[in-house]
Design a protein around this motif. Structure first.
Motif, PDB file in Angstrom:
ATOM      1  N   SER A   1       1.134  -0.852  -0.647  1.00  0.00           N
ATOM      2  CA  SER A   1       0.138   0.282   0.244  1.00  0.00           C
ATOM      3  C   SER A   1       0.908   1.234  -0.097  1.00  0.00           C
ATOM      4  CB  SER A   1      -1.274  -0.322   2.129  1.00  0.00           C
ATOM      5  OG  SER A   1      -1.399   1.236   1.279  1.00  0.00           O
ATOM      6  N   ARG A   2       0.455   2.213  -0.725  1.00  0.00           N
ATOM      7  CA  ARG A   2       1.171   4.038  -1.203  1.00  0.00           C
ATOM      8  C   ARG A   2       1.212   4.404   0.336  1.00  0.00           C
ATOM      9  NH1 ARG A   2      -1.577   7.394  -2.339  1.00  0.00           N
ATOM     10  NH2 ARG A   2      -4.637   7.506  -3.168  1.00  0.00           N
ATOM     11  N   TRP A   3       0.497   4.241   0.781  1.00  0.00           N
ATOM     12  CA  TRP A   3       0.033   4.548   2.582  1.00  0.00           C
ATOM     13  C   TRP A   3       1.136   4.199   3.102  1.00  0.00           C
ATOM     14  CZ3 TRP A   3      -3.363   8.379   1.858  1.00  0.00           C
ATOM     15  CH2 TRP A   3      -4.575   8.419   1.016  1.00  0.00           C
ATOM     16  N   LEU A   4       1.756   3.006   2.768  1.00  0.00           N
ATOM     17  CA  LEU A   4       2.973   2.629   4.124  1.00  0.00           C
ATOM     18  C   LEU A   4       4.102   3.334   3.973  1.00  0.00           C
ATOM     19  CD1 LEU A   4       2.143  -1.291   4.496  1.00  0.00           C
ATOM     20  CD2 LEU A   4       1.585   0.478   5.905  1.00  0.00           C
ATOM     21  N   MET A   5       4.443   3.825   3.237  1.00  0.00           N
ATOM     22  CA  MET A   5       5.494   5.041   2.130  1.00  0.00           C
ATOM     23  C   MET A   5       5.421   6.738   2.741  1.00  0.00           C
ATOM     24  SD  MET A   5       7.487   2.611   1.313  1.00  0.00           S
ATOM     25  CE  MET A   5       8.715   4.013   0.714  1.00  0.00           C
ATOM     26  N   MET A   6       6.070   7.087   3.606  1.00  0.00           N
ATOM     27  CA  MET A   6       6.312   8.295   4.422  1.00  0.00           C
ATOM     28  C   MET A   6       6.515   9.471   3.185  1.00  0.00           C
ATOM     29  SD  MET A   6       2.892   8.817   5.630  1.00  0.00           S
ATOM     30  CE  MET A   6       2.690   9.408   6.408  1.00  0.00           C
ATOM     31  N   PRO A   7       6.832  10.491   3.485  1.00  0.00           N
ATOM     32  CA  PRO A   7       7.891  11.588   2.763  1.00  0.00           C
ATOM     33  C   PRO A   7       8.894  11.910   3.906  1.00  0.00           C
ATOM     34  CG  PRO A   7       5.940  12.683   3.095  1.00  0.00           C
ATOM     35  CD  PRO A   7       5.953  10.690   3.102  1.00  0.00           C
ATOM     36  N   VAL A   8      10.608  11.834   3.616  1.00  0.00           N
ATOM     37  CA  VAL A   8      11.341  12.371   5.140  1.00  0.00           C
ATOM     38  C   VAL A   8      10.917  14.127   5.007  1.00  0.00           C
ATOM     39  CG1 VAL A   8      13.138  12.788   6.353  1.00  0.00           C
ATOM     40  CG2 VAL A   8      12.587  10.533   4.542  1.00  0.00           C
ATOM     41  N   PRO A   9      10.611  14.148   6.263  1.00  0.00           N
ATOM     42  CA  PRO A   9      10.352  15.837   6.965  1.00  0.00           C
ATOM     43  C   PRO A   9      11.302  16.230   6.419  1.00  0.00           C
ATOM     44  CG  PRO A   9       9.954  14.365   9.125  1.00  0.00           C
ATOM     45  CD  PRO A   9      10.321  13.221   7.605  1.00  0.00           C
ATOM     46  N   ARG A  10      11.425  17.158   5.686  1.00  0.00           N
ATOM     47  CA  ARG A  10      12.464  19.488   5.986  1.00  0.00           C
ATOM     48  C   ARG A  10      13.299  18.458   6.801  1.00  0.00           C
ATOM     49  NH1 ARG A  10       9.104  23.709   1.952  1.00  0.00           N
ATOM     50  NH2 ARG A  10       8.597  22.590   0.777  1.00  0.00           N
ATOM     51  N   TRP A  11      13.055  19.264   7.669  1.00  0.00           N
ATOM     52  CA  TRP A  11      13.728  18.923   8.805  1.00  0.00           C
ATOM     53  C   TRP A  11      15.212  18.001   9.108  1.00  0.00           C
ATOM     54  CZ3 TRP A  11      13.366  15.678  13.662  1.00  0.00           C
ATOM     55  CH2 TRP A  11      12.072  15.748  13.884  1.00  0.00           C
ATOM     56  N   LEU A  12      14.404  16.972   9.085  1.00  0.00           N
ATOM     57  CA  LEU A  12      15.374  15.282   9.382  1.00  0.00           C
ATOM     58  C   LEU A  12      15.893  14.503   7.768  1.00  0.00           C
ATOM     59  CD1 LEU A  12      12.899  13.359  10.767  1.00  0.00           C
ATOM     60  CD2 LEU A  12      15.226  13.984  11.902  1.00  0.00           C
ATOM     61  N   ALA A  13      15.487  15.772   6.315  1.00  0.00           N
ATOM     62  CA  ALA A  13      16.196  15.574   6.039  1.00  0.00           C
ATOM     63  C   ALA A  13      18.187  15.948   5.189  1.00  0.00           C
ATOM     64  CB  ALA A  13      16.310  16.614   4.553  1.00  0.00           C
ATOM     65  N   TRP A  14      18.474  16.716   6.045  1.00  0.00           N
ATOM     66  CA  TRP A  14      19.748  16.256   6.497  1.00  0.00           C
ATOM     67  C   TRP A  14      20.325  15.447   7.131  1.00  0.00           C
ATOM     68  CZ3 TRP A  14      22.779  17.752  10.245  1.00  0.00           C
ATOM     69  CH2 TRP A  14      22.324  17.665  11.736  1.00  0.00           C
ATOM     70  N   LEU A  15      19.852  15.455   7.490  1.00  0.00           N
ATOM     71  CA  LEU A  15      20.228  13.979   8.341  1.00  0.00           C
ATOM     72  C   LEU A  15      20.497  12.922   7.648  1.00  0.00           C
ATOM     73  CD1 LEU A  15      19.541  14.989  12.213  1.00  0.00           C
ATOM     74  CD2 LEU A  15      21.445  14.939  10.463  1.00  0.00           C
ATOM     75  N   VAL A  16      19.362  12.569   6.981  1.00  0.00           N
ATOM     76  CA  VAL A  16      18.168  11.191   6.547  1.00  0.00           C
ATOM     77  C   VAL A  16      18.681  10.477   5.305  1.00  0.00           C
ATOM     78  CG1 VAL A  16      16.523   9.563   5.738  1.00  0.00           C
ATOM     79  CG2 VAL A  16      16.509  11.230   7.936  1.00  0.00           C
ATOM     80  N   PRO A  17      19.579  10.012   4.860  1.00  0.00           N
ATOM     81  CA  PRO A  17      19.715   9.675   2.841  1.00  0.00           C
ATOM     82  C   PRO A  17      19.199   9.429   2.446  1.00  0.00           C
ATOM     83  CG  PRO A  17      20.760   7.918   4.530  1.00  0.00           C
ATOM     84  CD  PRO A  17      20.058   8.690   5.036  1.00  0.00           C
TER      85      PRO A  17
END
Length: 508
Positions: A79-95
């Protein structure tokens, strides 16, 4: 010794012994036959190679499970509902740009298992330190490894399930030893509950994502570990581990079967699409051939005959050219009709308004103008035919007359049309031509006529006549066949095959 003495010395016997050439005698005086020791050594070498291969085959599952094997990549969430975008404030920490809620839940569970196991083991160790006597407290590193035995496999199992099981099988002995040394769960198996849960989940991931050889090796290693840890509880705990492993492998087998089924369905759809394209191309070729070939044949014959017939008379020459122009305009009109039907997405059943047997007199008139002596025999009116039957009958007569014009110029042609309540029968027969035939055709006309008859559930037979010439016979059911229904008509006569068919159809 002089030369004479050297020449007079007796020659060495043929095949005489040379240094190192003869086998050494055995103690009993008889030499050993050549090749005996070599043959025995080759047999022993073959046995050793076979045994080595068998040993490697036996050890292969364990090597794959413990060292060299790898698992399938993690599946995508259904289900596409199980995929979430990474928040902007965490984008620089998460690859990554998106994350799976399933992975987040497993990481949270891993942290929870690690924390619960670590706090429980630390509590046991603190109680052992405060209580004099036995048990004695253990080193703090063992407490930390016990917590990792529950949390680390859970954190790794989604991304690297085989690595998670390897970590679990390495850290589980430390957790068992810690539990046996300072644990307070008397009466239970020496496995901390949290460590057992993480181990079973990692084992399930191995069954779902790994090859059956890896599953076999992991199952045997797990059984050996459980037997070494506690032989009394091994049947129950080992049975539970086997059920989990087999259940995961069954899920993998079902997923693979589903994936293969989807792939086969995709291939089937592609094959059906390609077949539909081929059928459409054949339909276009048949329609264009029937329209263009007939009119071009009549125009070519008229263009050749008009100058000879006019014999310099401008009036007759003008009349002949006017007739040629009329035939050309008629060909263009019919060609536009055909192209219009072919462009129509709903015109796939050849039932659009097109010529029928009501225009038979035009065909006969054109054929007579081209030099054929055409006689029409019609025993019963053929009005009220379905459009598809009328069109197919018209095209069959048209192509038969065109073939007579091309291959038997000046011949006499008989067109017979009979009808009953269920079938329309056609017979077009021509005699030998009065002049040499034109160049042979490619046989597409006969193929098109047979296709038209087959699409209606009828049959068509074409071949040389007994008294010379050529004849075409067709039987067309008057009731239209449903779309997609296979033709049920039987051939009028035995259809030729091989070179005989090529010879009979070569003039079409």
């Amino acid at each position: 010794m002089n030369h004479r003495d050297r020449r007079s010395s007796p020659p060495a016997p043929a095949g005489g012994a040379r240094a190192g050439a003869s086998p050494s005698p055995e103690p009993d005086g008889s030499p050993e036959p050549d090749g005996v020791s070599g043959g025995a050594g080759a047999v022993a070498l073959r046995h050793a190679v076979t045994l080595g291969r068998a040993l490697l085959a036996v050890l292969r599952p364990f090597t794959l499970a413990l060292l060299t094997g790898s698992a399938d990549p993690p599946p995508r969430p259904r289900s596409r509902w199980l995929m979430m975008p990474v928040p902007r404030w965490l984008a620089w920490l998460v690859p990554v740009k998106t994350f799976s809620l399933v992975q987040v839940a497993e990481l949270v569970l891993a942290v929870e298992l690690f924390g619960v196991t670590l706090s429980t083991a630390q509590e046991w160790n603190d109680q052992a330190a405060l209580t004099p006597g036995d048990p004695l407290p253990v080193w703090g590193g063992f407490v930390l490894l016990t917590g990792l035995a529950a949390g680390l496999p859970m954190a790794l199992r989604n991304r690297w399930p085989l690595a998670a099981w390897r970590v679990a099988i390495v850290l589980a002995p430390v957790a068992v030893w810690t539990n046996l040394t300072i644990g307070r769960d008397e009466g239970y198996a020496p496995y901390p509950i949290t460590v057992g849960v993480a181990f079973l989940l990692a084992l399930y991931s191995v069954g779902v994502r790994c090859d059956r050889r890896i599953v076999l090796g992991a199952g045997v290693v797990t059984a050996l570990f459980l037997w070494a840890a506690d032989g009394n509880s091994m049947p129950v705990v080992g049975g539970l581990a086997a059920v989990v492993l087999l259940f995961g492998h069954n899920v993998r087998a079902r997923r693979n079967a589903t994936a293969r089924l989807i792939q086969e369905e995709r291939r089937t759809r592609q094959a059906e699409g390609a077949q539909a394209v081929l059928e459409e191309r054949a339909r276009i070729a048949r329609e264009l051939h029937d329209v263009v070939a007939h009119h071009m044949s009549v125009i070519a014959i008229q263009a050749e005959a008009v100058p000879l017939k006019a014999a310099g008379d401008p009036t007759q020459l003008e009349a002949g050219l006017a007739e040629i122009r009329a035939l050309s305009l008629e060909a263009i009109t019919e060609l536009r009709q055909v192209l219009g039907v072919l462009r129509d997405k709903d015109g796939r059943t050849d039932t659009a308004p097109q010529p029928g047997l009501d225009r038979l007199e035009e065909l006969v008139a054109n054929a007579r103008n081209a030099g054929l002596a055409v006689v029409v025999r019609q025993r019963r009116p053929v009005g009220g035919l379905p459009p598809s039957v009328g069109l197919s009958a018209y095209r069959i007569v048209q192509e038969s007359l065109s073939n007579a014009m091309r291959h038997a110029p000046g011949s006499s042609v008989t067109v017979e049309i009979t009808r009953d309540d269920a079938t329309l029968r056609l017979r077009v027969a021509n005699g030998p031509g009065l002049s040499p035939a034109a160049t042979p055709g490619a046989g597409q006309g006969l193929v098109g006529m047979r296709e038209r008859a087959a699409l209606l559930g009828g049959a068509l037979d074409a071949g040389p006549a007994r008294g010379g010439g050529y004849q075409v016979s067709a039987a067309l059911p008057i009731e239209e066949q449903p779309i997609g229904e296979q033709p049920t008509g039987k051939p009028i006569g035995e259809q030729p095959t091989g070179k005989a068919a090529e010879k009979r159809e070569g003039g079409a």
